[in-house]
Design a protein around this motif. Sequence first.
Motif, PDB file in Angstrom:
ATOM      1  N   LEU A 109       0.833  -1.202   0.000  1.00 50.91           N
ATOM      2  CA  LEU A 109       0.000   0.000   0.000  1.00 50.91           C
ATOM      3  C   LEU A 109       0.868   1.252   0.000  1.00 50.91           C
ATOM      4  N   LYS A 110       1.931   1.225   0.793  1.00 49.88           N
ATOM      5  CA  LYS A 110       2.811   2.395   0.875  1.00 49.88           C
ATOM      6  C   LYS A 110       3.437   2.697  -0.494  1.00 49.88           C
ATOM      7  N   ALA A 111       3.889   1.653  -1.172  1.00 53.91           N
ATOM      8  CA  ALA A 111       4.500   1.832  -2.491  1.00 53.91           C
ATOM      9  C   ALA A 111       3.456   2.341  -3.495  1.00 53.91           C
ATOM     10  N   TYR A 112       2.248   1.799  -3.402  1.00 59.23           N
ATOM     11  CA  TYR A 112       1.151   2.220  -4.277  1.00 59.23           C
ATOM     12  C   TYR A 112       0.843   3.709  -4.075  1.00 59.23           C
ATOM     13  N   LEU A 113       0.766   4.119  -2.816  1.00 60.17           N
ATOM     14  CA  LEU A 113       0.471   5.520  -2.508  1.00 60.17           C
ATOM     15  C   LEU A 113       1.566   6.439  -3.046  1.00 60.17           C
TER      16      LEU A 113
END
Length: 370
Positions: free
Chosen positions: A299-303
């Motif tokens: 999720l962090k990478a996606y954000l």
Amino acid sequence: MVDLRAQYERIKPEVDQAIQEVLNSTAFINGPEVKLFAEELSQYSGAKFVIPCANGTDALQIAMMALGFKPGDEVIVPTFTYVATVEVIALLGLKPSFVDVLPDTYELDPKGLEKALTSKTVGIVPVHLYGQCTDMEGVLAFAKKNNLKVIEDTAQAIGAVYTFSNGTKAQAGTIGDIGTTSFFPSKNLGCFGDGGAMFTQDPELAERLRMIANHGQKKKYYHDSIGVNSRLDTLQAAVLRVKLRHLDKYSASRNEVADRYDEAFGTLSMVKIPKRAKNSTHVFHQYTLQIEGGKRDELKAYLQEKGVPSMVYYPVPLHLQNAYREFGYNEGDFPVAESLCKKVLSLPIHTEMNPDEQEFIIDTVKSFFK
Ligand SMILES: *Cc1c(COP(=O)(O)O)cnc(C)c1O
């Protein structure tokens, strides 16, 4: 994560004037603004004595020196916190005795205190993490029973209010023997550089804190104890006097942002929204979700790819950091903190967040789970 420029723009005339006045006076060290700020923060917080210093880490160190902690003594501290709390313990030759935290409020778990106690324990440092208060009633009762000193690390929770079961209210940092805080720019009350302060209700402790922060002297060139050089710049005090007047408004805006996040994420099954502690208001230094199913890093990478900043506070608990290996802790010792380090993700939260910006953040997070 924060928008310090927009915040500055809104108070620019006030702040610029305050800074200009210091420049005109050239009283850069211990100018009148420092004392005035300490008095105003004392009024605001309810701490009888506020002693400014150079940063929040120094505040913790000076507090431990003033309480007379000696090499070999042990200090109980949560393992899920910023390193500063534990660093000063180790630097003074003390031993950190770690405790786990609660899985929903992230605060120190009072149930762990008994196990952390030995005949060498002299103090406890509850950390009011992310902006709400630790269960201070539990901490105080335990401290009293075992004759321990309490230092509240209030770097993330200035202005949070704790309510005792008899209805008495007190601000974070004014409850234990000493409270410490930081004015690092991104903290809830931040200056334009480094700054910190110590709170106490005890006049003798106040005098000792002031003396240690000033080379161990009460009278110039007469040194009664080993001290440090830790001062709040006059320029920073001038900035803080302006910003203190806005602090309640800042906390209210942070709470509005948090409420909107809660509403948006409350229904996502893979996401746990932050729980409000029962006896404390929240000043939301951080808005921290728990991401289930091992998806946090994804999720962090996606954000990041979509232009939404997010941060992991903190990826490794202190008992497992290389620097603190010597204290003999192992993986599995504090399962809640270890699991939180894999699940927590903090989203942008600040005083200038407009609804459109937040809508974008919310939609981006939600789109990940579709
Ligand atoms: C920021 C912080 C500190 C240290 O403050 P500095 O002013 O950066 O030295 C200490 N404890 C906690 C929990 C913090 O968040």
